[in-house]
Structure formats: C-alpha cells, structure tokens
Design an enzyme around this catalytic site. Structure first.
Site, PDB file in Angstrom:
ATOM      1  N   ASP A 244      16.276 -60.629  -9.774  1.00 47.52           N
ATOM      2  CA  ASP A 244      15.066 -59.815  -9.694  1.00 47.52           C
ATOM      3  C   ASP A 244      13.923 -60.445 -10.493  1.00 47.52           C
ATOM      4  O   ASP A 244      12.772 -60.470 -10.037  1.00 47.52           O
ATOM      5  CB  ASP A 244      15.344 -58.395 -10.230  1.00 47.52           C
TER       6      ASP A 244
ATOM      7  N   ASP B 183      10.156 -69.412   1.190  1.00 48.47           N
ATOM      8  CA  ASP B 183      11.519 -68.962   0.932  1.00 48.47           C
ATOM      9  C   ASP B 183      12.069 -69.605  -0.335  1.00 48.47           C
ATOM     10  O   ASP B 183      11.966 -70.822  -0.522  1.00 48.47           O
ATOM     11  CB  ASP B 183      12.408 -69.331   2.136  1.00 48.47           C
TER      12      ASP B 183
ATOM     13  N   GLU C  22      14.536 -62.874  -0.144  1.00 48.27           N
ATOM     14  CA  GLU C  22      13.907 -63.921  -0.951  1.00 48.27           C
ATOM     15  C   GLU C  22      12.824 -64.625  -0.144  1.00 48.27           C
ATOM     16  O   GLU C  22      12.499 -65.771  -0.408  1.00 48.27           O
ATOM     17  CB  GLU C  22      14.962 -64.922  -1.444  1.00 48.27           C
TER      18      GLU C  22
ATOM     19  N   ASP D 270      -3.237  -3.228  -2.154  1.00 49.32           N
ATOM     20  CA  ASP D 270      -4.037  -2.073  -2.557  1.00 49.32           C
ATOM     21  C   ASP D 270      -4.036  -1.997  -4.082  1.00 49.32           C
ATOM     22  O   ASP D 270      -2.987  -2.143  -4.724  1.00 49.32           O
ATOM     23  CB  ASP D 270      -3.459  -0.794  -1.950  1.00 49.32           C
TER      24      ASP D 270
ATOM     25  N   ASN E 224      21.631 -65.402  -8.104  1.00 52.62           N
ATOM     26  CA  ASN E 224      22.300 -64.112  -8.274  1.00 52.62           C
ATOM     27  C   ASN E 224      23.750 -64.288  -8.701  1.00 52.62           C
ATOM     28  O   ASN E 224      24.239 -63.566  -9.579  1.00 52.62           O
ATOM     29  CB  ASN E 224      22.257 -63.324  -6.954  1.00 52.62           C
TER      30      ASN E 224
ATOM     31  N   ASP F 184       0.868  -1.171   0.000  1.00 50.28           N
ATOM     32  CA  ASP F 184       0.000   0.000   0.000  1.00 50.28           C
ATOM     33  C   ASP F 184       0.906   1.223   0.000  1.00 50.28           C
ATOM     34  O   ASP F 184       1.837   1.296   0.804  1.00 50.28           O
ATOM     35  CB  ASP F 184      -0.883  -0.040   1.269  1.00 50.28           C
ATOM     36  N   ASP F 185       0.645   2.198  -0.883  1.00 47.74           N
ATOM     37  CA  ASP F 185       1.557   3.346  -0.875  1.00 47.74           C
ATOM     38  C   ASP F 185       1.071   4.503  -0.008  1.00 47.74           C
ATOM     39  O   ASP F 185       1.706   5.559   0.021  1.00 47.74           O
ATOM     40  CB  ASP F 185       1.973   3.788  -2.287  1.00 47.74           C
TER      41      ASP F 185
END
Lengths: 469, 469
Positions: free
Chosen positions: B355, B338, B381, B53, B346, B9-10
């Site tokens: 995977d 399991d 696993e 404003d 792997n 606001d000025d």
C-alpha cells in the site's frame, strides 16, 4: 452577475437593447453579430444560455441550432430562439432542431425573463454533479455537461405523456397532434387520476404532464402542478402548461411556479410534439443525474472490497441505534470482530489471498446476522457489528455463532487451496437506562477492551465487556 | 396516498372534518384523540406531517411540541399547530416550541393545503439521502432523519438575515423585532442589492431573505423570490414573504412559488423572530445534507487508498477528453503505467508495504503532471494517465520523466526501510482527425499493448504504440 447570456443577432439595435435589459436584470451579456461568431463564443466562453435570432444572414437559425446540439461542448446550453416572423413553420423547425423555446418579436420582457429563470434554474440543478466532480466531470455520465445527445428521431425511446384535461374535445385534439409521433405512452387523465398516482416512482408515472391551465377552474392546472410537485411519485415529472390564448401573465406565473414549458393552445398543432420531445430528453437527463448522485451516495458508505458498510457510515449509524434503543427502553449490543493473525495470511499467501479472506469472512458474518443488524468493516481486518433490540443472552448466542461460522470451514484462496481462519470477538451491551446514556465511542472502546481479552486468551474466543454483565 | 398526516385533536368533529378533507386531497389521515396518543403515533406510525390542536385537554400544545422535538425519532416531522383562539401569546409559544406554522381556526383550506404542500416538498428533499442509504441512515448526518436537534436558544449560532424592503419604516420595525434576539447578521437591502449578491456561495449570502410581498410594486416581492431562486449564489437561501394583511390568496401563491414561510405584517411583532429561527435551523440542515451528498459524490470517484481518481471515473472522463480534442482538432495522449513486480513487494514485505508503494508512486506521478492531466488508478497496480493537448514528442518527454521519478529514489516502507521500485509505461496518441475518431477503449488497448512490450523489453521502460507514430 447571475448567468452569462450569449445574444446572437446581426441587428445592432437588437443586440444593444438586450444588452441593456439583461445587464439591468443582473445578467452578463455576451454579444455575437453573426452565427459563426455565436458558435465560436458558445464553445469558448461557456455561456449559461443562448438567445438566438433565427434570421441571421450568414447561417440559417436551425443550422446554428443543429451545430450547437452536435458539439458535445455546447450541447447542454439552453437556447431560446427569437423570431421576427411568427411563422409556424420557422418555429417548428427551430424546436425540432433543439431550441428550448421560440419567442416572437416584439418580446414580452417579463415572459422572456421568466423563461430564462426557468432554464437557468434547471441548468444550476444539472450542475450539481459538476461542482462535486470538477469542471469537466459529467462526461462520466456519458454526456457533455449533463446533457443527453440531442436525438432528432421523434420519441425514441418513447416517453410516457399524460394529457390532463376535463374537456373531451381538447383531449382528442392533443391526441391527434401526438398520434403521428407517439404510438405508445399517451394517456388522458383527470385531475383526480393524476393525484391518485402511486407515491413510488414506477412505470405508471408519466415523464411529462400536459395540463390545461384552467383545469376544472381558473388556475386549476397551476394548482395541480403544485400538488404533483409535492408528491413523492410525481415530483420529478415535467409539466407543460397549455394556456387558452397568448397570456403573458399566466406564462410568467406558470414558469415561476415551476412549469417546465408553457404553450398557447393555438400553437399545439405544430409545437406540442417537438416541445414534448425536448421535455422528455431533459427529464431523462435529470433522472440520470439523480441516479448518479444516489449511486455516489451509496458508494460513499460502502467498503469497496467487501461490499459491507465502511467506517464512515458505521459510527454515526451506531449512534442512531443507541438513540432508538434509549427512546424504546430496549437493549442493544455492539461487537468488534477481528481476524486472528491476518498479517501472516498476507505475508504467506499474498495480498490477493488476504483480500479473499476478508471478503469471505464479511460474507459469513453478514449471512448470520438479521436484516436489522449492522455490519461494517472499520479497519483493515476489523469489523463492527451492532445488534438492535438484543439482550445479553441473545448477543452471547450471536457472537458464538459468528465465531463458529468463521472457523468451521476453510476459506478458498485464489490459488484454490483452503485456509482455516479464526476471529476474536469483543462484545459490549448498550445501557438501557436512557437517563445515563453512554457515549457510543465509549461503548466501542469497551467492546475493543473485551476483544483484547479474547486475543490474550488465545484468540478464536468471545469475551464480554465486564460492565455489560 | 401522498403523505401520512397525523391529526391530533380531541374534538371528534374536527378530526372527522379533516379526515374527510385530507382524504379528498389524496392524503392518508391518521387520527389521535389526545396528546399522549398523538406522541405515540408520531413515533410509531412515522407520519409525514402533524396537524396539532393547541388546546388539548391532556397535554398543553407547547408540551406536545417540546416532546416531539426532543425525541430523535419525531424531531424532523413538520408540525402545523392549529389554534381556536388567535391569541398572540399562544401562537408565539407554539412557534418557539418548534411548530413550523400556527394557523387559526376557522382554517382557510387552500392556505392550509398550500402550507402542507410546502412542508411535504421540503421533507421529500430531505429524504434524498435516506433513500440512497436505507431507512435509518441519516443518523450518519448527526441527526435523526435529517433534522437538526431543535435548539431552543434564540439564534445560536447566529444566522444571517436580509430584510428586503424599500420602506424605511418597515425596515426599522423589523429590525426592532429582531434586535433583541439577533446581535449580528442583520442587514437591510434593496431589491437591487439582493440581486447583485455574488453568484458563489459565500459568507455574504444571507441564510434567509425576509421580503415584503409588494416590494416596489404589487407582487414585486414574489418576483424577487423567483429571481433569487434562479441565481447560483442565493438559490439555497430561505425566503419569508411578509404580506401587508391577512391575504390567503397571496399566501397560497407565495407557497406555491417556493416561499419557505409567509407571515402577515400584523404578526411580525411576536412571530418574526421564532419563525426565522426555524427557517435558519432548516436551512442549516439542508446545507448539511447537500454537503453530505457532494461529499458522497466526490468520494464515489476517488480511489480511497491513493486519493486519485478511480476506474469508474477514468474511462468516461477519457471519453470527454477525446471529444474535446476532436472538436479542437488537437492531439492528446494516453498512458498506462504499471508497477513492475508488484506481487513480490506484497509477498516479501506485506500488504502495508505494498500500500505504501502504491500511495508513493501515485504521489510522484501526480506531482509530475499538469493540473489539466488526468491520473487514475484503474487496477491493483495499474494507473491511467490522460494528457490533453499533447503531441507525440511532449508525451515522450512526460512518460520518460514519470518513469525516472519513480525509479530514481527509493520508497520508504512502513518499516522505515527504503525500497527501489520501477514502472513500465505504454503510451498511445489519440487520433487528431475528428472524422475517424477512435473508440476510447481501443486507444487504451493500444496503450496496454505498448505496456506489454515494455514488460517484455525488461521493464522500467517506455514504449509507444506503433499506430501513434
């Protein structure tokens, strides 16, 4: 239909009257003519709320409540107990047995419906986790459908309660009611003190505010409740509004403005303590659900193996860094870091050794970056690094440091052996000129191209994207 | 302090008056004496709300708004525009440029503070994700701090709006205002029709309800809003309350009861359309945040490799199944499954092959279980299976089937080769006698012991825990 309401009442006219009233209000009524049927339906038909008459012939009301609260499948269903005799002892027993409210006949329909809306709204909020996890999932929270086991011991563990009134005699009366049940955690405060509580959730924030409805001015307590609800620190605290007399209009208004309980001052003697216990238990449950949700959110952007950000987080976050850079007119850099010959690590030393290498490399990268930098695992053995407010020479220095920190010391494998690994790095600099902002994926592509050059240059090398120079 | 409020606001007296008023209401005021300073502070000081404003000397108000909304760092900050001249054109321009509200001087302090509470509450809700993800994280949502880019095109993509009134002339007037901007998605409905909307979130649920404040009776619209807010289907829709005249008391009340906007009927001509556009945009943003949170929650209990539940979910869920069985007096079974000699898979074929085996075994297990059974990956696993309402002979049959389904056909590796794998299984039966319920972890331990027997018996074998017989 917006909620299945189980009516347990052995007077046929009561059942019929409320069946009609609830249907008119767009609820689905379920009817039980005795306590045993009520208990069975509560378990099998999964109602959203129970209206329980306290003077059943087959089972005393508090016994029905006790069984509802003892069964993990019905524990979380809110219960409004209805009583023909407004005797204080009956009411107190029902509340102590876990009823969310006790209302006396003849019922004020507006007040009953407002209370129902309030309890159904809370239940919907508690169901948020259920919806994400499937129908029976909240048992993961250690509770049946989001509810903490109802604990009949008074205030253990103690919650903190703030009594907000400017009238000293009222404060003293409330303190007197609660002193027997609560040793700690009871404070009296003014409106100004409540509003001046810190904006962060910390131990000074009460679990429950007990607020005089006409605090300082008519309706001042309702206004305060609304203010507390918009403040970061207090917005999750519960509020119990105390009305000067029986005032159905204020009750309806208070519930619709978000009160968690409304109690006439006349009833405080017997009911303030058990009601606060219920509010504290419910507040704890909501806190736990919120913690679970925040936890879930946090986990959803973390790579479980290395603990750094995942791909899902990395790319949108990079877009944010690019937007910030464009608005500041600053430079930023992106690196793609790839483990060299990672497949052979897995092949020669096994899966567990490969995982150990990924974890250790992520740790070394992380320790050599600023807090404002972003590090993410974006593929099996590929990491993305974003460096905000970084110039070309700075990026060069960082990339070289990262490369060295990985190769200079061996990684210890689960077997105890040490293994030397290296990374190849590709770097691209974000364009500073905001009028021609480059797409983030183009930037990553450029870093990827630079990475390929590092690989063909023999690995363990840093290459800069040509456009970046 | 409960929110940093930037006052642009000025006129020095205006700044000073509101600095005092906001400090008194426990907010932290920040002051800017011109538009350029305001824009800079909005970006650098991260205010929670801006009071702007509209008659600044250095920059027209709509231009300040446009720049705030164009900058990703300030886009999400709510703005209340203040105007000395109550000219309809000015107000409309400010709303079209993205102001959340326009208020005319002299300001009613209660109405201003209620509006501020409303906007600050919304902002706190939007910050939920930010808190879980760190300060800049919501760029992951494709937006800066939770805000959708402000779209100046009218109603694209169109939202759906329900006009709730029982007065035909009002419905026609509203439709007339909106017809130019909205081709589709505009419906007129009664209170009863709104309440009869389905309880699930679907396409028939409007994004916004525009509700006459005195629907059918004085305050009837506010009551309806409260009812809609407690219904599962409509609780996330926005509500705009239309007051018959300028009525600050109703405005305050409506905001404190949760209205998203409140507008005088007199102003509908120019303002209903731009206000609805803002409400729709904000509703979309809230929907997106909710979806992200639900997504995060869902992901937090899923094993990313196999897509089945993770360990975090499995054990509490098993406790839930045990509690249900105890309350029903039914049997249930637990299996630990399991993969045999997984390490050698792997070692011989690499990480990716391992995977692929895990994914395929999870798929075969999942396809041979009932929907009510639970399957989770609880170790590298190792899988956990819970079978509710299952007797010993049934568990025997299921375990045998699972064992066979894994070993009978080879798993296709990424190389294209087939690999035969087997699983060992340990089974334990949950005790039916609810008075001596066994701890869930003891039950899993028994299944684990049985699994060890399967391993020492040569693998590819099912063993039952002895206590279960």
């Amino acid at each position: 239909m917006h909620g299945r309401i189980l009516i347990v009442d052995d007077t046929a006219t009561n059942r019929i009257v409320y069946k009609v009233k609830l249907s008119d209000a767009f609820y689905e009524p379920l009817l039980a003519a005795d306590g045993a049927t009520g208990l069975r339906l509560a378990q099998d038909a999964a109602p959203d709320l129970v209206l329980l008459d306290l003077s059943l012939r087959d089972l005393p009301g508090p016994e029905v409540l006790r069984r509802l609260k003892a069964n993990p499948l019905t524990r979380a269903i809110p219960v409004i107990a209805l009583s023909a005799s407004p005797g204080a002892a009956d009411r107190g027993l029902a509340l102590a047995a876990g009823a969310d409210d006790v209302m006396s006949r003849p019922l004020n329909d507006a007040a009953l419906l407002a209370r129902m809306r309030n309890l159904l709204r809370l239940r919907e909020e508690a169901r948020f986790v259920t919806r994400a996890w499937g129908h029976e999932a909240p048992s993961i929270l250690g509770m049946a459908e989001g509810a903490a086991p109802f604990d009949p011991a008074p205030f253990t563990p103690a919650g903190t309660v703030a009594l907000v009134t400017s009238r000293v005699e009222l404060a003293l009366a409330w303190k007197h009611q609660l002193r027997r049940q609560m040793r700690d955690g009871l404070v009296v405060m003014s409106r100004e003190q409540a509003l001046a509580l810190p904006p962060a959730r910390d131990s000074t924030i009460p679990d429950v505010f007990v607020v005089e409805a006409d605090l300082d001015a008519p309706g001042g307590g309702l206004r305060l409740m609304s203010e507390l609800g918009s403040h970061a620190g207090t917005r999750h605290s519960a509020t119990c509004i105390i009305t000067p007399g029986e005032d159905d209009e204020t009750t309806v208004m208070a519930f619709d403005m978000g009160a968690d309980d409304v109690l006439s001052a006349r009833l405080c003697d017997h009911e303030l303590a058990p009601r606060l216990r219920t509010l504290i238990a419910r507040k704890r449950q909501a806190d736990r659900i919120r913690a679970t949700v925040e936890d879930g959110l946090r986990l959803s952007i973390i790579d479980p193996l290395t603990g750094i950000y995942n791909r899902r987080y990395a790319l949108p976050r990079l877009a944010g860094i690019a937007a910030q850079a464009a608005s500041e007119g600053s430079d930023f850099a992106v690196m793609v870091v790839d483990l060299d010959r990672f497949k052979s690590v897995n092949d020669r030393f096994g899966h567990a050794a490969g995982d150990a290498v990924l974890v250790e490399v992520a740790r070394r990268l992380s320790e050599n970056l600023r807090l404002s930098d972003m590090l993410a695992r974006i593929g099996g053995e590929e990491f993305l690094v974003a460096l905000p407010q970084t110039t070309l020479p700075e990026a060069e220095r960082v990339a070289e440091r990262l490369r060295q920190m990985v190769c200079e010391a061996p990684v210890t494998l689960p077997s105890g052996d040490g293994l030397h690994v290296t990374v190849s790095i590709g770097v691209a600099l974000g364009a500073r000129r905001s009028e021609q902002t480059e797409d983030v994926s183009t930037l990553v592509d450029r870093a990827d191209q630079a990475l390929l050059s590092s690989k063909s240059a023999g690995r363990n090398v840093v290459t800069f994207s040509r456009n970046a120079a």
